[in-house]
Design a protein around this motif. Structure first.
Motif, PDB file in Angstrom:
ATOM      1  N   MET A   1       0.807  -1.179   0.000  1.00 18.81           N
ATOM      2  CA  MET A   1       0.000   0.000   0.000  1.00 18.81           C
ATOM      3  C   MET A   1       0.852   1.245   0.000  1.00 18.81           C
ATOM      4  SD  MET A   1      -2.972  -0.600   2.330  1.00 18.81           S
ATOM      5  CE  MET A   1      -3.948  -0.328   3.098  1.00 18.81           C
ATOM      6  N   VAL A   2       0.429   2.091  -0.851  1.00 16.97           N
ATOM      7  CA  VAL A   2       1.152   3.348  -0.966  1.00 16.97           C
ATOM      8  C   VAL A   2       0.357   4.417  -0.229  1.00 16.97           C
ATOM      9  CG1 VAL A   2       2.067   5.040  -2.573  1.00 16.97           C
ATOM     10  CG2 VAL A   2       2.051   2.631  -3.183  1.00 16.97           C
ATOM     11  N   ILE A   3       1.008   5.097   0.646  1.00 19.41           N
ATOM     12  CA  ILE A   3       0.344   6.161   1.398  1.00 19.41           C
ATOM     13  C   ILE A   3       0.569   7.456   0.649  1.00 19.41           C
ATOM     14  CG2 ILE A   3       0.293   7.433   3.562  1.00 19.41           C
ATOM     15  CD1 ILE A   3       1.291   4.900   4.932  1.00 19.41           C
ATOM     16  N   SER A   4      -0.556   8.112   0.362  1.00 20.18           N
ATOM     17  CA  SER A   4      -0.446   9.379  -0.369  1.00 20.18           C
ATOM     18  C   SER A   4      -0.006  10.477   0.592  1.00 20.18           C
ATOM     19  CB  SER A   4      -1.778   9.747  -1.007  1.00 20.18           C
ATOM     20  OG  SER A   4      -2.764   9.920  -0.011  1.00 20.18           O
ATOM     21  N   PRO A   5       0.754  11.406   0.081  1.00 20.85           N
ATOM     22  CA  PRO A   5       1.239  12.477   0.959  1.00 20.85           C
ATOM     23  C   PRO A   5       0.052  13.371   1.390  1.00 20.85           C
ATOM     24  CG  PRO A   5       1.885  12.900  -1.296  1.00 20.85           C
ATOM     25  CD  PRO A   5       1.251  11.550  -1.259  1.00 20.85           C
ATOM     26  N   PRO A   6       0.079  13.860   2.610  1.00 21.35           N
ATOM     27  CA  PRO A   6      -1.015  14.717   3.075  1.00 21.35           C
ATOM     28  C   PRO A   6      -1.047  16.040   2.317  1.00 21.35           C
ATOM     29  CG  PRO A   6       0.750  14.724   4.681  1.00 21.35           C
ATOM     30  CD  PRO A   6       1.111  13.714   3.613  1.00 21.35           C
TER      31      PRO A   6
END
Length: 193
Positions: A1-6
């Motif tokens: 899973m890739v966490i999108s930047p805030p």
């Protein structure tokens, strides 16, 4: 899973605003900068005014629709109350008819409805008798409670009373002028033509 930047909210600090001011001063020059500032101020004022007008119109429309809904519910409630009242009146009439058909007086009197329904009867003018005393307003002073007759302003009785008072005043003046009661009559007019 890739966490999108805030997602960061753009925040302009003091250093950024100073840089923008210097850049505007260089691009537009010191002479045109006050004019541009005034134009931007006017545009902001117009935008706020338009948004406030739009907000006011929306609130007004909401208020109007709420009032219309309240009116509709009130009219429906009044119609329902009127229907219930008519049913009560009809039930009372039926009970009276049954009691009169049975030949006996009703054992218990039915209470009258809260509001009476009055239908105007067509009466001719000969059926109505109005005496002269009833055509005037009656005023009762608080100290005695006795009825006092008051004529309507500008009425025939008011004018007749004024004429009677004037005649009485003229008669008293004539008696003072001629105490013996010798009336010479009006003096003849002399035409010096």
């Amino acid at each position: 899973m890739v966490i999108s930047p805030p997602i960061q909210i753009a925040n302009i600090g003091i250093a950024d605003s100073v840089l923008l001011m210097v850049l505007a001063l260089v691009v537009f020059g010191p002479r045109r900068l006050p004019e541009i500032g005034r134009k931007i101020g006017k545009l902001m004022y117009e935008f706020r005014k338009a948004s406030n007008d739009f907000k006011f119109q929306m609130e007004e429309e909401l208020r109007n629709t709420e009032e219309a809904e309240k009116r509709k519910t009130l009219e429906a409630q009044q119609a329902e109350d009127h229907k219930k009242l008519m049913e009560l009146v009809e039930d009372a009439r039926k009970k009276d008819e049954e009691a009169s058909a049975g030949g006996a007086a009703p054992a218990e009197a039915t209470p009258a409805p809260a509001t009476e329904i009055v239908t105007p009867a067509s009466e001719s003018s000969s059926d109505l008798e109005v005496s002269s005393e009833d055509s005037y307003l009656r005023i009762q002073p608080p100290s005695t409670g006795e009825p006092v007759q008051a004529a309507r302003p500008g009425s025939v009785a008011d004018a007749a009373n004024a004429m009677a008072d004037l005649d009485a005043a003229n008669n008293s003046v004539k008696k003072e002028a001629d105490p013996e009661g010798n009336s010479k009559g009006p003096e003849p007019e002399v035409n010096h033509g």
